[in-house]
Design an enzyme around this catalytic site. Structure first.
Site, PDB file in Angstrom:
ATOM      1  N   CYS A  24       0.357  -4.605   1.044  1.00 20.62           N
ATOM      2  CA  CYS A  24      -1.499  -4.859   1.467  1.00 20.62           C
ATOM      3  C   CYS A  24      -1.931  -4.228   0.344  1.00 20.62           C
ATOM      4  O   CYS A  24      -2.406  -3.641   0.096  1.00 20.62           O
ATOM      5  CB  CYS A  24      -1.856  -4.039   2.627  1.00 20.62           C
ATOM      6  SG  CYS A  24      -3.049  -4.511   3.612  1.00 20.62           S
ATOM      7  N   CYS A  44      -5.405  -3.793   1.551  1.00 22.25           N
ATOM      8  CA  CYS A  44      -5.313  -2.493   1.637  1.00 22.25           C
ATOM      9  C   CYS A  44      -5.552  -1.234   0.584  1.00 22.25           C
ATOM     10  O   CYS A  44      -6.243  -0.612   0.470  1.00 22.25           O
ATOM     11  CB  CYS A  44      -4.357  -1.424   2.851  1.00 22.25           C
ATOM     12  SG  CYS A  44      -3.936  -2.497   4.290  1.00 22.25           S
ATOM     13  N   ASP A  45      -4.849  -1.879  -0.275  1.00 21.42           N
ATOM     14  CA  ASP A  45      -4.077  -0.899  -1.801  1.00 21.42           C
ATOM     15  C   ASP A  45      -4.448  -1.319  -2.857  1.00 21.42           C
ATOM     16  O   ASP A  45      -4.549  -0.402  -3.655  1.00 21.42           O
ATOM     17  CB  ASP A  45      -2.721  -0.220  -1.533  1.00 21.42           C
ATOM     18  CG  ASP A  45      -2.526   0.162   0.000  1.00 21.42           C
ATOM     19  OD1 ASP A  45      -2.797   0.928   0.725  1.00 21.42           O
ATOM     20  OD2 ASP A  45      -1.284   0.026   0.480  1.00 21.42           O
TER      21      ASP A  45
END
Ligand code: NAP
Length: 320
Positions: A136, A139-140
């Site tokens: 992701c 997200c990251d």
């Protein structure tokens, strides 16, 4: 006769737990069925920075909060694997878990999806953003600020996420197994502009696949093979973003609701209704999901709210 639940929720990920909180707080008799343990994909996420209200929280800690909050309002959570769902002649819905069967007036399917894996050595070993493998980018990406990363895939997710991750990374190499991209032309044009811009930090490695992810405790390099020439080389990197699609956990539903060819549950995206009256869908297992923690939570809340409309007037199902 066994209790009849107002709401049976299948899956205790963020969508299911949000639905459970709203259902239980509305004083509905609420049951959540989960195959393994609550949390879904975020249970294996070490740091979450994009869920509003939490600057930084681990997946397991957030799951514990979701679970406690729903249980405080009376939601029951049971570890059971759902095998089959049947609409009964009296309009209730039977949820069959093998040895046990539960009956509900309504069901919210929130069984989630899994990231498709490459299945190469090192992928499982380094599987979290701290160690270097992520599924992701949204997200990251911030964890890879100023680092060299490799991304894999040629679909919409791969191109969108690669463009996003490249805003943080020093250099991103996008590895794709063909020359042509599956992603929509507008995204590919944007990608090519970045690739061709002088001083740009995105490089393409086409007709290529990753064969190993290697490192000592953290990712240090990947081995890349050209599928046309079989030539192999290493790319040094700190992170590997794998964007090769998702697989919804919907195999047990194929005779009950309509699924897309990829297995996502078809629904009307405004009210999250499946083709079966009283059965809603929420989160990553539905068609059109944004595949984010916050949107899964929003879906769960939305499903719980429209369920009330269905309880008030079952005819609403066919009217709007
Ligand atoms: P996808 O469209 O299925 O693309 C997966 C990509 O991964 C493909 O390029 C595929 O290559 C590659 N791939 C699959 N298995 C691989 C393997 N083992 N090794 C190497 N490469 C592999 O998945 P997605 O991009 O996650 O998108 C899912 C759905 O959501 C799609 O319908 C997509 O259009 C939609 N979506 C839309 C948007 C948007 O509209 N903005 C954004 C994200 C997603 P091949 O092409 O060679 O098969």
């Amino acid at each position: 006769m066994a209790d009849i639940y107002d709401s049976i929720i299948i899956g205790a990920g963020p969508a299911g737990m949000a639905a459970a909180l709203y259902n239980a707080r509305d004083r509905f008799k609420t049951l959540v069925l989960e195959k393994f343990f609550p949390g879904g994909q975020i249970i294996s996420t070490d740091r979450i920075e994009n869920y509003p209200g939490f600057e930084n929280i681990s997946g397991p800690d957030l799951v514990e909060k979701f679970k406690k909050q729903a249980e405080n309002f009376g939601a029951e959570i049971k570890t059971e694997e759902v095998k089959k769902i049947i609409k009964l002649p009296d309009d209730n819905i039977e949820v069959n878990c093998g040895k046990k069967t539960f009956t509900g007036k309504s069901v919210i399917i929130a069984c989630g999806s899994d990231y498709r894996k490459l299945g190469v050595p090192g992928e499982a070993e380094f599987r979290n953003a701290g160690a270097g493998v992520s599924y992701c980018g949204t997200c990251d990406a911030p964890f890879f600020k100023g680092k060299n990363v490799v991304a894999i895939g040629g679909g919409n997710t791969a191109v969108e996420e690669a463009l996003h991750v490249a805003k943080f990374a020093a250099k991103l190499t996008l590895v794709h197994r063909r020359q042509e991209f599956r992603a929509t032309p507008v995204l590919v044009e944007e990608l090519m502009q970045k690739v061709n811009s002088p001083g740009g930090n995105i490089k393409l490695q086409l007709d290529s696949v990753i064969t190993t992810i290697e490192g000592d405790k953290k990712v240090e390099k990947v081995k890349v093979k050209n599928v046309k020439t079989n030539a192999e080389e290493y790319i040094a990197c700190d992170g590997v973003f794998i964007f090769v699609g998702t697989i919804p956990n919907t195999g047990f539903l194929k005779d009950f609701v309509d699924l897309t060819d990829e297995g996502f549950i078809k629904c009307d995206q405004g009210n999250l209704r499946t083709k079966v009256p009283g059965v809603f869908v929420a989160g990553d297992c539905r068609v059109g999901a944004a595949m984010q923690l916050a949107t899964a939570v929003g879906d769960g809340v939305n499903a719980a709210i429209v369920m009330k409309q269905y309880f008030r007037d079952p005819n609403w199902w066919n009217q709007t």
